[in-house]
Design a protein around this motif. Structure first.
Motif, mmCIF file in Angstrom:
data_model
loop_
_atom_site.group_PDB
_atom_site.id
_atom_site.type_symbol
_atom_site.label_atom_id
_atom_site.label_comp_id
_atom_site.label_asym_id
_atom_site.label_seq_id
_atom_site.Cartn_x
_atom_site.Cartn_y
_atom_site.Cartn_z
ATOM 1 N N VAL A 1 -10.949 2.949 4.021
ATOM 2 C CA VAL A 1 -12.174 2.998 3.229
ATOM 3 C C VAL A 1 -12.269 1.772 2.320
ATOM 4 N N ALA A 2 -11.178 1.473 1.634
ATOM 5 C CA ALA A 2 -11.183 0.345 0.702
ATOM 6 C C ALA A 2 -11.508 -0.969 1.406
ATOM 7 N N ALA A 3 -10.999 -1.139 2.625
ATOM 8 C CA ALA A 3 -11.203 -2.392 3.354
ATOM 9 C C ALA A 3 -12.654 -2.607 3.740
ATOM 10 N N ARG A 4 -13.443 -1.532 3.808
ATOM 11 C CA ARG A 4 -14.829 -1.649 4.265
ATOM 12 C C ARG A 4 -15.857 -1.615 3.147
ATOM 13 N N LEU A 5 -15.443 -1.228 1.959
ATOM 14 C CA LEU A 5 -16.400 -1.106 0.862
ATOM 15 C C LEU A 5 -16.945 -2.471 0.447
ATOM 16 N N PRO A 6 -18.243 -2.579 0.196
ATOM 17 C CA PRO A 6 -18.785 -3.828 -0.342
ATOM 18 C C PRO A 6 -18.268 -4.077 -1.750
ATOM 19 N N ARG A 7 -17.878 -5.308 -2.024
ATOM 20 C CA ARG A 7 -17.316 -5.657 -3.329
ATOM 21 C C ARG A 7 -18.164 -6.737 -3.992
ATOM 22 N N PRO A 8 -18.534 -6.554 -5.250
ATOM 23 C CA PRO A 8 -19.263 -7.622 -5.939
ATOM 24 C C PRO A 8 -18.349 -8.815 -6.209
ATOM 25 N N THR A 9 -18.914 -9.989 -6.200
ATOM 26 C CA THR A 9 -18.183 -11.208 -6.525
ATOM 27 C C THR A 9 -18.805 -11.832 -7.769
ATOM 28 N N GLY A 10 -18.244 -12.952 -8.172
ATOM 29 C CA GLY A 10 -18.769 -13.629 -9.352
ATOM 30 C C GLY A 10 -20.207 -14.073 -9.191
#
Length: 498
Positions: free
Chosen positions: A230-239
Motif C-alpha cells: 500500500v505504501a509503495a503505491r500511495l501518491p506522495r506530495p513533494t516540495g
C-alpha cells in the motif's frame, strides 16, 4: 503481497516439482514445517511452561497426503517427547507415515474405537487436522464431522494441515461442518479459501511453509496486500506539490433527506489528503458540509453539474437519493472522461440503468452483497456464499473495478487476480462507514492511482483506521462510529508509511 493459487495450479506445480525430486521429499518438507509450527505453539495445559516434551498431541488422519503430512509431523513431535496418538479417520492411511510414527513411539487408534478416541481428543493439548486435503469439496461427512466437533469442544489448540478440512480451497466456501483451526500451516502457496470468508474465519492464523513450489507456479488467482504494498503505491506530495497536483476530487452526495452521508464522504476525502474537495448537492447538505469542513469548495446545484468546476475524479451516490434527479446527475458524472466511484444510492440507480456503465474511463463500484445482488439480478445470500465468483462476474459484466464490502472485502477487475483486503474489524459494520470509504478511495483516484490500486489501498487504510479506533491501546476492541474511523485515517496513513 501474499499470493494465492487455486487447486489445479497447485497440483500442477507439485507434480512438476516432484518429478525433479526423490520420492517423498515434498511430503517430508511439508511435515517438517508443520512440526516446527506445532512445536512453537504447543503449550501443555497441565504444565504450560514445558512446550513439546510431555504434551499430548492427537492427529486426525485421513486417507490422502495431508494425513501423511500429519503422521510424519507427529513422528517428529514424538521424538521430542510428546505423547502422540493418531486417529485413523479414513479407510486407509499413508503407510510410510504410520510406520515412522509407530517407530517414534506414537500410538494409532481406529476411529471406530470411540471411547478411547473421545478421551484422547478431550485430553489433548494440540490437535493436528489432517483429514482432508485441498481437493476436498462440500461439508464434512461422518466420521470426519464428529471428529471436527469433538476437536472444537476440546479446548486444545487446533492446527490445520494445509487448510481446515471442510473448506473449499479455491473459493473459501463452507458447505456444512468444517474444522475451525487456531493455526493453519499451508504449503507452497496460499490458497484462496484461506484468505476469503467464510474459509478465512475457519483458518485462524495462517503460516506459509516454502516447499519449493515458487518456480512452478503461474500467476496467482488471488492476492492480499501488506502495508508495504500500500505504501509503495500511495501518491506522495513533494516540495513542488500544490493543491491541484495533489488531486481535486468532486463529490456528488447527500440530499435534503440524507445529509450525513455527504458530511462523512467529504470527511473521508479531506482526511485522505485531497488537494481540494469540490462538493455539490442541494442546499441543506451543502450548508452542513460548509460548516463541518470549511476547506471544502461547495456548490448548490439543481439538475446539472456544470457549475462545479474542474475535478480529477468523482465520487457519486452516498445519500444522493434514487429519483429522476439523482439518476440525471449520476448520468452526467458517468458521461465524463474522468475516473468515477459509485456507491450507495448510485448503485441502486445503476441496477436499473446498467447502460450508464458503458464508458471508457475507470469506474469503481463499492457495493455490499445486497447491492451487488441487485446489480447482477441475483440473491444476496448467493453473493455471500460465493463471494469470489460473484465479484469476478461483476467486474466482467459491468466493465468496472468492483469492491465488494463485507467480512472479507474483495476487489476485482476483469482478467486480474482478485485482491483480498486483510484489514478491518467487525465493529466496522456501522452506518456511514462506507461513505468514509468512498471519500477516501475517490481521493486516491484523484491523486492518480489506477482504479484497482486505489480501491485496494482505500479498503486497507479504511480497515486499518477502524482497527486503530476500535482498539487504540491493545486492550480489547470497543464499538466505533463512522466518525471514529474518519478521525483515525491520518494514523492509518502513518502506520502504513512506517
Amino acid at each position: 503481497m501474499r499470493y494465492a493459487h487455486e487447486v489445479d495450479k497447485v497440483r500442477a506445480a507439485e507434480q512438476a516439482l516432484m518429478a525433479r525430486l526423490p520420492g517423498g521429499t515434498l511430503m517430508r518438507r511439508a511435515a517438517a514445517g508443520l512440526a516446527s509450527v506445532c512445536a512453537r505453539v504447543l503449550r501443555p495445559r497441565s504444565e504450560p511452561g514445558l512446550g513439546v516434551y510431555g504434551s499430548r498431541v492427537v492427529l486426525l488422519v485421513g486417507s490422502g497426503d495431508n494425513g501423511g503430512d500429519a503422521l510424519y509431523a507427529g513422528a517428529g513431535l514424538a521424538r521430542r517427547g510428546a505423547g502422540v496418538t493418531a486417529v485413523l479417520a479414513g479407510t486407509k492411511a499413508h503407510e510410510g507415515g504410520l510406520a515412522e510414527l509407530r517407530a517414534a513411539g506414537g500410538r494409532v487408534l481406529p476411529v471406530a474405537d470411540e471411547e478411547r478416541v473421545a478421551d484422547g481428543i478431550d485430553r489433548a493439548d494440540l490437535i493436528i487436522d489432517g483429514m482432508l486435503g485441498i481437493g476436498g469439496r462440500g461439508g464434512l461427512r461422518e466420521p470426519y464431522a464428529g471428529l471436527a466437533r469433538r476437536a472444537a469442544d476440546s479446548g486444545a489448540i487446533v492446527v490445520a494441515c494445509d487448510l481446515p478440512s471442510g473448506i473449499d480451497a479455491s473459493t473459501g466456501q463452507v458447505a456444512g461442518p468444517a474444522v475451525r483451526a487456531d493455526v493453519t500451516v499451508t504449503f507452497g502457496t496460499y490458497k484462496p479459501g484461506l484468505l476469503v470468508d467464510p474459509g478465512a474465519d475457519h483458518a485462524g492464523v495462517v503460516e506459509l511453509i516454502d516447499i519449493g513450489l515458487g518456480p512452478y507456479l503461474p500467476d496467482p488467482d488471488v492476492c492480499a496486500p501488506v502495508a508495504e504494498d500500500v505504501a509503495a503505491r500511495l501518491p506522495r506530495p513533494t516540495g513542488e506539490s500544490n493543491k491541484y497536483r495533489r488531486g481535486v476530487v468532486g463529490i456528488l452526495a447527500g440530499s435534503e433527506t440524507f445529509t450525513g452521508a455527504a458530511v462523512l464522504a467529504v470527511g473521508g476525502a479531506v482526511r485522505a489528503g485531497a488537494g481540494m474537495v469540490r462538493f455539490a448537492s442541494s442546499e441543506h447538505p451543502v450548508e452542513l458540509v460548509r460548516h463541518r469542513w470549511p476547506e471544502t469548495i461547495t456548490t448548490v446545484i439543481g439538475d446539472s453539474i456544470d457549475k462545479i468546476g474542474r475535478v480529477q475524479a468523482w465520487v457519486a451516490g452516498p445519500g444522493l437519493g434514487t429519483d429522476e434527479r439523482a439518476e440525471a446527475l449520476l448520468a452526467q458524472v458517468l458521461a465524463t472522461d474522468l475516473p468515477v466511484l459509485v456507491d450507495a444510492d448510485g448503485l441502486t440507480v445503476l441496477a436499473r440503468r446498467r447502460d450508464l456503465l458503458w464508458r471508457s474511463a475507470p469506474t469503481v463500484l463499492t457495493p455490499h452483497a445486497g447491492e451487488l445482488a441487485r446489480l447482477l439480478g441475483t440473491d444476496a445470500d448467493e453473493v455471500e456464499a460465493r463471494r469470489l465468483e460473484h465479484v469476478r462476474r461483476a467486474a466482467t459484466e459491468l466493465a468496472a473495478t468492483v469492491l465488494l464490502k463485507g467480512s472479507t472485502t474483495l476487489i476485482a477487475e476483469a482478467d486480474r487476480p482478485v485482491r483480498v483486503n486483510p484489514t478491518g474489524t467487525p465493529w466496522l459494520a456501522t452506518a456511514g462507514s462506507g461513505d468514509v470509504l468512498s471519500g477516501l478511495t475517490g481521493t486516491l483516484l484523484a491523486g492518480g492511482m489506477p482504479a484497482i490500486d486505489a480501491a485496494a489501498a482505500g479498503a486497507y487504510l479504511h480497515g486499518l483506521a477502524a482497527r486503530l479506533s476500535a482498539d487504540p491501546y491493545g486492550e480489547g476492541a470497543a464499538p466505533i462510529s463512522a466518525y471514529d474511523v474518519l478521525d483515525a485515517l491520518p494514523d492509518a496513513f502513518r502506520v502504513v508509511s512506517g
